[in-house]
Design an enzyme around this catalytic site. Structure first.
Site, PDB file in Angstrom:
ATOM      1  N   ARG A  56       0.800  -1.044  -0.065  1.00 32.00           N
ATOM      2  CA  ARG A  56       0.034  -0.120   0.087  1.00 32.00           C
ATOM      3  C   ARG A  56       0.822   1.329  -0.021  1.00 32.00           C
ATOM      4  O   ARG A  56       2.054   0.957   0.191  1.00 32.00           O
ATOM      5  CB  ARG A  56      -1.161   0.231   1.121  1.00 32.00           C
ATOM      6  CG  ARG A  56      -0.830  -0.598   2.505  1.00 32.00           C
ATOM      7  CD  ARG A  56       0.527   0.170   3.317  1.00 32.00           C
ATOM      8  NE  ARG A  56       0.273   1.650   3.364  1.00 32.00           N
ATOM      9  CZ  ARG A  56       1.062   2.528   3.429  1.00 32.00           C
ATOM     10  NH1 ARG A  56       2.414   2.125   3.626  1.00 32.00           N
ATOM     11  NH2 ARG A  56       0.732   3.732   3.597  1.00 32.00           N
ATOM     12  N   GLY A  57       0.217   2.387  -0.162  1.00 26.56           N
ATOM     13  CA  GLY A  57       0.968   3.678  -0.156  1.00 26.56           C
ATOM     14  C   GLY A  57       1.437   3.895  -1.749  1.00 26.56           C
ATOM     15  O   GLY A  57       1.514   2.997  -2.491  1.00 26.56           O
ATOM     16  N   ALA A  58       0.567   5.226  -2.108  1.00 28.44           N
ATOM     17  CA  ALA A  58       0.407   5.474  -3.411  1.00 28.44           C
ATOM     18  C   ALA A  58       1.559   5.180  -4.596  1.00 28.44           C
ATOM     19  O   ALA A  58       1.320   4.450  -5.437  1.00 28.44           O
ATOM     20  CB  ALA A  58       0.057   7.082  -3.573  1.00 28.44           C
ATOM     21  N   ARG A  92      -7.823  -0.373  -6.444  1.00 25.04           N
ATOM     22  CA  ARG A  92      -7.989   0.499  -5.509  1.00 25.04           C
ATOM     23  C   ARG A  92      -8.312   1.892  -6.284  1.00 25.04           C
ATOM     24  O   ARG A  92      -7.660   1.953  -7.137  1.00 25.04           O
ATOM     25  CB  ARG A  92      -7.033   0.729  -4.418  1.00 25.04           C
ATOM     26  CG  ARG A  92      -6.617  -0.501  -3.401  1.00 25.04           C
ATOM     27  CD  ARG A  92      -5.773  -0.222  -2.173  1.00 25.04           C
ATOM     28  NE  ARG A  92      -6.399   0.649  -1.474  1.00 25.04           N
ATOM     29  CZ  ARG A  92      -5.569   1.302  -0.613  1.00 25.04           C
ATOM     30  NH1 ARG A  92      -4.371   0.744  -0.175  1.00 25.04           N
ATOM     31  NH2 ARG A  92      -6.279   2.139   0.367  1.00 25.04           N
ATOM     32  N   GLN A 194      -1.343   2.437   9.870  1.00 23.02           N
ATOM     33  CA  GLN A 194      -0.233   2.482   9.307  1.00 23.02           C
ATOM     34  C   GLN A 194       0.925   3.207   9.834  1.00 23.02           C
ATOM     35  O   GLN A 194       2.123   3.113   9.776  1.00 23.02           O
ATOM     36  CB  GLN A 194      -0.239   3.361   7.826  1.00 23.02           C
ATOM     37  CG  GLN A 194      -1.273   2.306   7.002  1.00 23.02           C
ATOM     38  CD  GLN A 194      -2.829   2.660   6.876  1.00 23.02           C
ATOM     39  OE1 GLN A 194      -3.277   3.011   7.905  1.00 23.02           O
ATOM     40  NE2 GLN A 194      -3.505   2.735   5.841  1.00 23.02           N
ATOM     41  N   ASP A 235      -2.307  11.093  -2.062  1.00 23.67           N
ATOM     42  CA  ASP A 235      -2.530   9.767  -2.967  1.00 23.67           C
ATOM     43  C   ASP A 235      -3.157  10.101  -4.394  1.00 23.67           C
ATOM     44  O   ASP A 235      -3.224   9.799  -5.316  1.00 23.67           O
ATOM     45  CB  ASP A 235      -3.911   8.880  -2.252  1.00 23.67           C
ATOM     46  CG  ASP A 235      -3.234   8.305  -0.998  1.00 23.67           C
ATOM     47  OD1 ASP A 235      -3.203   8.839  -0.030  1.00 23.67           O
ATOM     48  OD2 ASP A 235      -2.849   6.979  -1.425  1.00 23.67           O
ATOM     49  N   ASN A 245      -5.306  12.450   0.626  1.00 29.46           N
ATOM     50  CA  ASN A 245      -4.432  11.608   1.535  1.00 29.46           C
ATOM     51  C   ASN A 245      -5.286  11.137   2.390  1.00 29.46           C
ATOM     52  O   ASN A 245      -6.352  11.156   2.893  1.00 29.46           O
ATOM     53  CB  ASN A 245      -3.508  12.560   2.040  1.00 29.46           C
ATOM     54  CG  ASN A 245      -2.524  11.701   2.570  1.00 29.46           C
ATOM     55  OD1 ASN A 245      -1.874  10.780   2.018  1.00 29.46           O
ATOM     56  ND2 ASN A 245      -1.936  11.890   3.887  1.00 29.46           N
ATOM     57  N   LYS A 246      -4.712  10.242   3.419  1.00 29.78           N
ATOM     58  CA  LYS A 246      -5.269   9.409   4.466  1.00 29.78           C
ATOM     59  C   LYS A 246      -6.234   9.978   5.248  1.00 29.78           C
ATOM     60  O   LYS A 246      -5.950  11.160   5.572  1.00 29.78           O
ATOM     61  CB  LYS A 246      -4.018   8.781   5.183  1.00 29.78           C
ATOM     62  CG  LYS A 246      -4.497   7.708   6.296  1.00 29.78           C
ATOM     63  CD  LYS A 246      -5.694   6.568   5.762  1.00 29.78           C
ATOM     64  CE  LYS A 246      -4.865   5.684   4.568  1.00 29.78           C
ATOM     65  NZ  LYS A 246      -5.839   4.935   3.841  1.00 29.78           N
TER      66      LYS A 246
HETATM   67  O1  MRU Z   1      -4.518   3.270   2.314  1.00 30.01           O
HETATM   68  P1  MRU Z   1      -3.008   3.369   2.202  1.00 30.01           P
HETATM   69  O2  MRU Z   1      -2.251   3.074   3.316  1.00 30.01           O
HETATM   70  O3  MRU Z   1      -2.607   2.995   0.666  1.00 30.01           O
HETATM   71  O4  MRU Z   1      -2.993   5.234   2.252  1.00 30.01           O
HETATM   72  C1  MRU Z   1      -1.763   5.508   2.125  1.00 30.01           C
HETATM   73  C2  MRU Z   1      -1.685   7.101   2.244  1.00 30.01           C
HETATM   74  O5  MRU Z   1      -2.390   7.785   2.457  1.00 30.01           O
HETATM   75  C3  MRU Z   1      -0.160   7.670   2.262  1.00 30.01           C
HETATM   76  O6  MRU Z   1      -0.349   8.715   3.030  1.00 30.01           O
HETATM   77  C4  MRU Z   1       0.005   8.016   0.777  1.00 30.01           C
HETATM   78  O7  MRU Z   1      -0.095   7.091  -0.059  1.00 30.01           O
HETATM   79  C5  MRU Z   1       1.405   8.735   0.481  1.00 30.01           C
HETATM   80  S1  MRU Z   1       2.626   7.445   0.352  1.00 30.01           S
HETATM   81  C6  MRU Z   1       3.975   7.932  -0.098  1.00 30.01           C
END
Ligand code: MRU
Length: 341
Positions: A56-58, A92, A194, A235, A245-246
Protein backbone atom coordinates in the site's frame (compact mmCIF):
# COMPACT_ATOMS: atom_id res chain seq x y z
CA UNK A 1 16.32 2.05 3.00
CA UNK A 2 17.69 -0.37 5.57
CA UNK A 3 16.28 -3.18 7.68
CA UNK A 4 18.75 -4.47 10.25
CA UNK A 5 21.46 -2.70 8.25
CA UNK A 6 20.57 -4.36 4.91
CA UNK A 7 19.16 -2.34 2.00
CA UNK A 8 15.68 -3.30 0.77
CA UNK A 9 13.02 -1.92 -1.52
CA UNK A 10 9.30 -2.36 -0.83
CA UNK A 11 8.64 -4.06 -4.19
CA UNK A 12 11.03 -5.42 -6.81
CA UNK A 13 11.53 -7.84 -9.71
CA UNK A 14 13.70 -10.91 -9.20
CA UNK A 15 15.21 -12.68 -12.20
CA UNK A 16 15.50 -16.40 -11.94
CA UNK A 17 17.71 -18.57 -14.13
CA UNK A 18 15.14 -21.39 -14.47
CA UNK A 19 11.95 -19.40 -14.98
CA UNK A 20 10.81 -16.06 -16.34
CA UNK A 21 11.26 -14.14 -13.10
CA UNK A 22 8.98 -13.16 -10.24
CA UNK A 23 7.58 -10.17 -8.39
CA UNK A 24 8.68 -9.72 -4.76
CA UNK A 25 7.26 -7.51 -2.03
CA UNK A 26 7.57 -6.79 1.67
CA UNK A 27 4.31 -7.97 3.28
CA UNK A 28 3.18 -4.78 5.02
CA UNK A 29 0.30 -6.60 6.78
CA UNK A 30 2.81 -8.68 8.77
CA UNK A 31 4.84 -5.69 10.00
CA UNK A 32 6.08 -4.82 12.53
CA UNK A 33 5.81 -8.31 14.09
CA UNK A 34 7.31 -10.11 11.15
CA UNK A 35 9.57 -8.86 8.35
CA UNK A 36 8.69 -11.15 5.49
CA UNK A 37 9.25 -10.95 1.75
CA UNK A 38 6.66 -12.64 -0.43
CA UNK A 39 7.02 -13.50 -4.09
CA UNK A 40 4.81 -14.74 -6.91
CA UNK A 41 4.77 -15.56 -10.61
CA UNK A 42 0.98 -15.11 -10.72
CA UNK A 43 -0.30 -11.60 -11.62
CA UNK A 44 -3.61 -12.36 -9.88
CA UNK A 45 -1.73 -12.83 -6.59
CA UNK A 46 -0.07 -9.43 -7.16
CA UNK A 47 -3.46 -7.75 -7.77
CA UNK A 48 -4.87 -9.34 -4.60
CA UNK A 49 -1.85 -8.13 -2.59
CA UNK A 50 -2.85 -4.56 -3.53
CA UNK A 51 -6.47 -5.19 -2.51
CA UNK A 52 -5.49 -6.70 0.85
CA UNK A 53 -2.93 -3.89 1.38
CA UNK A 54 0.08 -6.17 1.71
CA UNK A 55 1.45 -3.48 -0.58
CA UNK A 56 0.00 0.00 0.00
CA UNK A 57 1.01 3.64 -0.26
CA UNK A 58 0.43 5.47 -3.54
CA UNK A 59 3.85 5.22 -5.26
CA UNK A 60 4.39 1.60 -4.14
CA UNK A 61 0.95 0.62 -5.45
CA UNK A 62 1.81 2.09 -8.86
CA UNK A 63 5.23 0.45 -9.02
CA UNK A 64 3.82 -2.88 -7.86
CA UNK A 65 1.07 -2.78 -10.51
CA UNK A 66 3.76 -2.10 -13.14
CA UNK A 67 5.65 -5.20 -11.96
CA UNK A 68 2.39 -7.21 -11.91
CA UNK A 69 1.70 -6.20 -15.50
CA UNK A 70 5.23 -7.25 -16.49
CA UNK A 71 4.42 -10.62 -14.93
CA UNK A 72 1.12 -10.76 -16.83
CA UNK A 73 3.08 -10.14 -20.03
CA UNK A 74 5.34 -13.14 -19.28
CA UNK A 75 2.44 -15.50 -18.41
CA UNK A 76 -0.47 -14.28 -20.51
CA UNK A 77 0.83 -11.91 -23.23
CA UNK A 78 -2.34 -11.91 -25.35
CA UNK A 79 -4.59 -10.74 -22.49
CA UNK A 80 -2.50 -7.82 -21.16
CA UNK A 81 -4.79 -5.23 -22.77
CA UNK A 82 -8.02 -7.21 -22.85
CA UNK A 83 -7.92 -8.35 -19.20
CA UNK A 84 -4.92 -7.51 -16.99
CA UNK A 85 -4.89 -3.73 -17.34
CA UNK A 86 -8.52 -3.56 -16.21
CA UNK A 87 -7.85 -6.08 -13.42
CA UNK A 88 -5.09 -3.89 -11.97
CA UNK A 89 -6.99 -0.63 -12.52
CA UNK A 90 -9.84 -1.81 -10.31
CA UNK A 91 -7.73 -2.89 -7.32
CA UNK A 92 -7.99 0.48 -5.49
CA UNK A 93 -9.68 3.72 -6.56
CA UNK A 94 -8.02 6.76 -4.92
CA UNK A 95 -4.23 6.64 -5.44
CA UNK A 96 -3.78 7.93 -8.98
CA UNK A 97 -0.26 6.44 -9.15
CA UNK A 98 -1.96 3.11 -9.92
CA UNK A 99 -3.52 4.55 -13.09
CA UNK A 100 -0.33 6.45 -13.98
CA UNK A 101 1.59 3.14 -13.84
CA UNK A 102 -1.07 1.21 -15.79
CA UNK A 103 -1.05 3.89 -18.52
CA UNK A 104 2.77 3.75 -18.71
CA UNK A 105 2.71 -0.05 -18.96
CA UNK A 106 -0.01 0.04 -21.63
CA UNK A 107 2.21 2.31 -23.74
CA UNK A 108 5.18 0.00 -23.11
CA UNK A 109 3.09 -3.00 -24.21
CA UNK A 110 2.05 -1.30 -27.43
CA UNK A 111 5.72 -0.66 -28.27
CA UNK A 112 7.18 -3.92 -26.88
CA UNK A 113 8.88 -6.37 -29.27
CA UNK A 114 9.63 -9.05 -26.67
CA UNK A 115 8.09 -10.08 -23.34
CA UNK A 116 11.29 -9.01 -21.61
CA UNK A 117 10.67 -5.39 -22.73
CA UNK A 118 7.78 -5.27 -20.23
CA UNK A 119 10.10 -6.26 -17.37
CA UNK A 120 12.53 -3.52 -18.40
CA UNK A 121 9.65 -1.02 -18.54
CA UNK A 122 8.44 -1.99 -15.05
CA UNK A 123 11.93 -1.86 -13.57
CA UNK A 124 12.50 1.54 -15.18
CA UNK A 125 9.18 2.73 -13.75
CA UNK A 126 10.27 1.65 -10.23
CA UNK A 127 13.71 3.26 -10.61
CA UNK A 128 12.19 6.55 -11.83
CA UNK A 129 9.83 6.58 -8.84
CA UNK A 130 12.73 6.06 -6.42
CA UNK A 131 14.70 8.88 -8.08
CA UNK A 132 11.72 11.25 -7.86
CA UNK A 133 11.15 10.51 -4.18
CA UNK A 134 14.81 10.89 -3.32
CA UNK A 135 14.80 14.30 -4.98
CA UNK A 136 11.62 15.35 -3.12
CA UNK A 137 13.35 14.53 0.15
CA UNK A 138 16.20 16.90 -0.67
CA UNK A 139 13.77 19.79 -1.26
CA UNK A 140 11.72 18.92 1.84
CA UNK A 141 14.83 18.80 4.02
CA UNK A 142 15.70 22.32 2.86
CA UNK A 143 12.41 23.73 4.17
CA UNK A 144 12.43 21.61 7.33
CA UNK A 145 15.99 22.66 8.12
CA UNK A 146 14.66 26.11 9.04
CA UNK A 147 14.27 25.07 12.70
CA UNK A 148 11.29 22.78 12.00
CA UNK A 149 12.60 19.77 13.90
CA UNK A 150 9.58 18.37 15.81
CA UNK A 151 7.72 17.00 12.84
CA UNK A 152 4.28 15.42 12.89
CA UNK A 153 3.34 12.89 10.22
CA UNK A 154 0.19 10.92 9.46
CA UNK A 155 -0.20 7.48 7.86
CA UNK A 156 2.91 6.00 6.25
CA UNK A 157 4.56 8.12 3.59
CA UNK A 158 7.89 6.37 3.98
CA UNK A 159 9.92 3.96 1.86
CA UNK A 160 7.42 1.13 2.31
CA UNK A 161 4.84 3.36 0.62
CA UNK A 162 7.13 4.58 -2.16
CA UNK A 163 9.45 1.68 -3.15
CA UNK A 164 12.39 3.45 -1.45
CA UNK A 165 13.10 6.72 0.44
CA UNK A 166 9.42 7.70 0.82
CA UNK A 167 7.79 11.04 0.14
CA UNK A 168 7.24 12.83 3.48
CA UNK A 169 9.74 10.64 5.33
CA UNK A 170 12.31 11.11 2.56
CA UNK A 171 12.76 14.67 3.87
CA UNK A 172 13.34 13.35 7.37
CA UNK A 173 15.87 10.77 6.13
CA UNK A 174 17.70 13.53 4.23
CA UNK A 175 17.81 15.69 7.37
CA UNK A 176 19.34 12.79 9.28
CA UNK A 177 21.93 12.21 6.55
CA UNK A 178 22.85 15.89 6.80
CA UNK A 179 23.67 15.35 10.49
CA UNK A 180 20.44 16.82 11.90
CA UNK A 181 18.39 15.16 14.64
CA UNK A 182 14.72 15.41 13.68
CA UNK A 183 12.08 14.13 16.10
CA UNK A 184 8.83 12.71 14.72
CA UNK A 185 5.34 12.57 16.26
CA UNK A 186 3.75 9.57 14.54
CA UNK A 187 -0.07 9.60 14.33
CA UNK A 188 -1.19 6.00 14.81
CA UNK A 189 -3.62 6.42 11.84
CA UNK A 190 -6.78 4.53 12.60
CA UNK A 191 -8.24 2.25 11.47
CA UNK A 192 -5.36 0.34 9.83
CA UNK A 193 -2.62 1.89 11.97
CA UNK A 194 -0.14 2.56 9.16
CA UNK A 195 1.55 5.13 11.42
CA UNK A 196 1.92 2.90 14.48
CA UNK A 197 2.74 -0.26 12.55
CA UNK A 198 4.80 1.02 9.61
CA UNK A 199 6.05 4.60 10.07
CA UNK A 200 7.29 4.05 13.62
CA UNK A 201 8.98 0.81 12.51
CA UNK A 202 10.69 2.54 9.56
CA UNK A 203 11.93 5.44 11.69
CA UNK A 204 13.12 3.09 14.41
CA UNK A 205 15.06 1.03 11.85
CA UNK A 206 16.82 4.22 10.68
CA UNK A 207 17.57 5.35 14.25
CA UNK A 208 15.28 8.40 14.13
CA UNK A 209 13.62 9.40 17.43
CA UNK A 210 9.83 9.19 17.35
CA UNK A 211 6.75 8.65 19.49
CA UNK A 212 3.41 7.18 18.44
CA UNK A 213 0.36 9.18 19.47
CA UNK A 214 -3.39 8.63 19.12
CA UNK A 215 -4.75 10.55 16.14
CA UNK A 216 -6.96 12.49 18.54
CA UNK A 217 -3.84 13.85 20.33
CA UNK A 218 -2.57 15.66 17.23
CA UNK A 219 -4.64 18.87 17.39
CA UNK A 220 -3.80 19.31 21.07
CA UNK A 221 -0.07 18.79 20.48
CA UNK A 222 -0.23 21.44 17.73
CA UNK A 223 -2.16 23.84 19.98
CA UNK A 224 0.36 23.24 22.79
CA UNK A 225 3.27 24.44 20.62
CA UNK A 226 4.93 21.02 20.50
CA UNK A 227 4.83 20.60 16.70
CA UNK A 228 7.10 22.68 14.43
CA UNK A 229 5.83 21.31 11.10
CA UNK A 230 3.52 18.69 9.61
CA UNK A 231 4.59 16.59 6.62
CA UNK A 232 2.36 14.08 4.85
CA UNK A 233 2.19 12.30 1.50
CA UNK A 234 -0.66 12.25 -1.01
CA UNK A 235 -2.72 9.78 -2.98
CA UNK A 236 -4.01 12.18 -5.61
CA UNK A 237 -3.51 15.90 -6.22
CA UNK A 238 -6.14 17.64 -8.32
CA UNK A 239 -5.34 20.33 -10.89
CA UNK A 240 -6.28 23.10 -8.40
CA UNK A 241 -3.86 21.68 -5.79
CA UNK A 242 -6.45 19.98 -3.53
CA UNK A 243 -4.91 16.88 -1.96
CA UNK A 244 -6.47 13.49 -1.20
CA UNK A 245 -4.55 11.68 1.51
CA UNK A 246 -5.24 9.26 4.37
CA UNK A 247 -8.35 10.08 6.41
CA UNK A 248 -7.39 12.54 9.15
CA UNK A 249 -5.17 14.73 6.96
CA UNK A 250 -7.90 17.36 6.46
CA UNK A 251 -8.39 17.70 10.23
CA UNK A 252 -4.64 18.19 10.68
CA UNK A 253 -4.70 20.96 8.07
CA UNK A 254 -7.44 22.79 10.01
CA UNK A 255 -5.44 22.60 13.24
CA UNK A 256 -2.24 23.65 11.43
CA UNK A 257 -3.97 26.67 9.90
CA UNK A 258 -5.61 27.70 13.18
CA UNK A 259 -2.27 27.64 14.99
CA UNK A 260 0.04 28.93 12.23
CA UNK A 261 2.01 25.69 11.90
CA UNK A 262 3.53 24.94 8.44
CA UNK A 263 2.07 21.90 6.70
CA UNK A 264 3.71 20.37 3.62
CA UNK A 265 2.50 17.64 1.27
CA UNK A 266 5.28 15.68 -0.44
CA UNK A 267 4.40 13.82 -3.65
CA UNK A 268 5.97 12.80 -6.98
CA UNK A 269 4.64 13.69 -10.43
CA UNK A 270 2.85 10.32 -10.57
CA UNK A 271 0.47 11.55 -7.83
CA UNK A 272 -0.63 14.66 -9.77
CA UNK A 273 -3.86 14.11 -11.70
CA UNK A 274 -4.11 16.90 -14.25
CA UNK A 275 -7.34 15.39 -15.61
CA UNK A 276 -9.02 15.95 -12.24
CA UNK A 277 -10.16 19.58 -11.83
CA UNK A 278 -10.68 19.82 -8.04
CA UNK A 279 -10.68 17.76 -4.86
CA UNK A 280 -14.44 17.22 -5.25
CA UNK A 281 -13.72 15.08 -8.33
CA UNK A 282 -11.40 12.65 -6.51
CA UNK A 283 -12.97 9.22 -5.86
CA UNK A 284 -12.74 8.41 -2.15
CA UNK A 285 -12.33 4.75 -1.27
CA UNK A 286 -14.86 3.44 1.26
CA UNK A 287 -13.42 0.36 2.93
CA UNK A 288 -14.95 -2.50 4.90
CA UNK A 289 -16.59 -1.94 8.32
CA UNK A 290 -14.34 -4.63 9.76
CA UNK A 291 -11.27 -2.37 9.61
CA UNK A 292 -12.96 -0.13 12.20
CA UNK A 293 -14.81 -2.77 14.23
CA UNK A 294 -12.12 -5.43 14.45
CA UNK A 295 -8.55 -4.89 15.59
CA UNK A 296 -6.27 -7.07 13.47
CA UNK A 297 -2.63 -7.83 13.90
CA UNK A 298 -0.17 -10.64 13.42
CA UNK A 299 0.66 -12.96 16.31
CA UNK A 300 4.23 -13.99 16.97
CA UNK A 301 4.10 -16.53 14.12
CA UNK A 302 2.97 -13.79 11.75
CA UNK A 303 -0.56 -15.18 11.54
CA UNK A 304 -3.12 -12.36 11.56
CA UNK A 305 -5.51 -12.57 14.54
CA UNK A 306 -8.75 -10.58 14.96
CA UNK A 307 -10.33 -9.03 18.08
CA UNK A 308 -13.83 -7.48 18.05
CA UNK A 309 -13.82 -4.07 19.74
CA UNK A 310 -17.53 -3.23 19.59
CA UNK A 311 -20.93 -4.76 20.29
CA UNK A 312 -22.00 -7.11 17.55
CA UNK A 313 -24.63 -5.64 15.24
CA UNK A 314 -23.23 -2.07 15.31
CA UNK A 315 -22.11 -0.82 11.88
CA UNK A 316 -19.18 1.46 11.00
CA UNK A 317 -18.30 4.28 8.63
CA UNK A 318 -14.89 3.85 7.00
CA UNK A 319 -13.85 6.44 4.40
CA UNK A 320 -10.16 5.74 3.75
CA UNK A 321 -9.18 9.21 2.47
CA UNK A 322 -10.16 12.86 2.81
CA UNK A 323 -9.43 15.97 0.75
CA UNK A 324 -7.42 18.93 2.02
CA UNK A 325 -7.95 22.22 0.16
CA UNK A 326 -4.74 23.62 -1.31
CA UNK A 327 -5.37 26.87 0.61
CA UNK A 328 -4.87 25.04 3.93
CA UNK A 329 -1.32 24.00 2.99
CA UNK A 330 1.97 25.85 3.28
CA UNK A 331 3.13 24.07 0.14
CA UNK A 332 3.32 20.93 -1.98
CA UNK A 333 6.78 19.56 -2.66
CA UNK A 334 7.39 17.51 -5.78
CA UNK A 335 10.60 16.55 -7.57
CA UNK A 336 10.34 19.96 -9.28
CA UNK A 337 10.50 21.83 -5.97
CA UNK A 338 8.07 23.76 -3.78
CA UNK A 339 4.59 24.76 -5.01
CA UNK A 340 2.71 27.30 -2.90
CA UNK A 341 -0.90 28.49 -2.95
O1 MRU B 1 -4.56 3.29 2.31
P1 MRU B 1 -3.07 3.49 2.15
O2 MRU B 1 -2.27 2.99 3.30
O3 MRU B 1 -2.57 2.99 0.82
O4 MRU B 1 -2.93 5.07 2.13
C1 MRU B 1 -1.66 5.63 2.00
C2 MRU B 1 -1.62 7.07 2.24
O5 MRU B 1 -2.61 7.74 2.40
C3 MRU B 1 -0.27 7.70 2.18
O6 MRU B 1 -0.21 8.79 3.04
C4 MRU B 1 -0.02 8.17 0.76
O7 MRU B 1 -0.18 7.12 -0.14
C5 MRU B 1 1.30 8.77 0.60
S1 MRU B 1 2.47 7.54 0.25
C6 MRU B 1 4.01 8.02 0.02
Amino acid sequence: MNVNGIHYQAVFWKNSPLAEGEVCWIDQCALPTLFRIKSSRDPEVVAQAIESMEVRGAPSIGAFAALGLALAAQQDWDRVESYWLARFRRTRPTAVNLFHACDAMQQAYQKAKHKRDMVDAAENYCAAEVARNKQIGGYLAEVLAVGERRILTHCNAGWLAAVDWGTALSGIYHLQQAGETPFVWVDETRPRLQGARLTAWELHQQGIACQIQADSAAAWMIASGKVDAIVVGADRIARNGDVANKIGTYGLSLAAKAHGIPMYVAAPESTFDTACPTGKDIPIEQRADDEVLIAAGPDEQGIVQHIHISASGVGANNPAFDVTPYANLTGIISERGLWQP
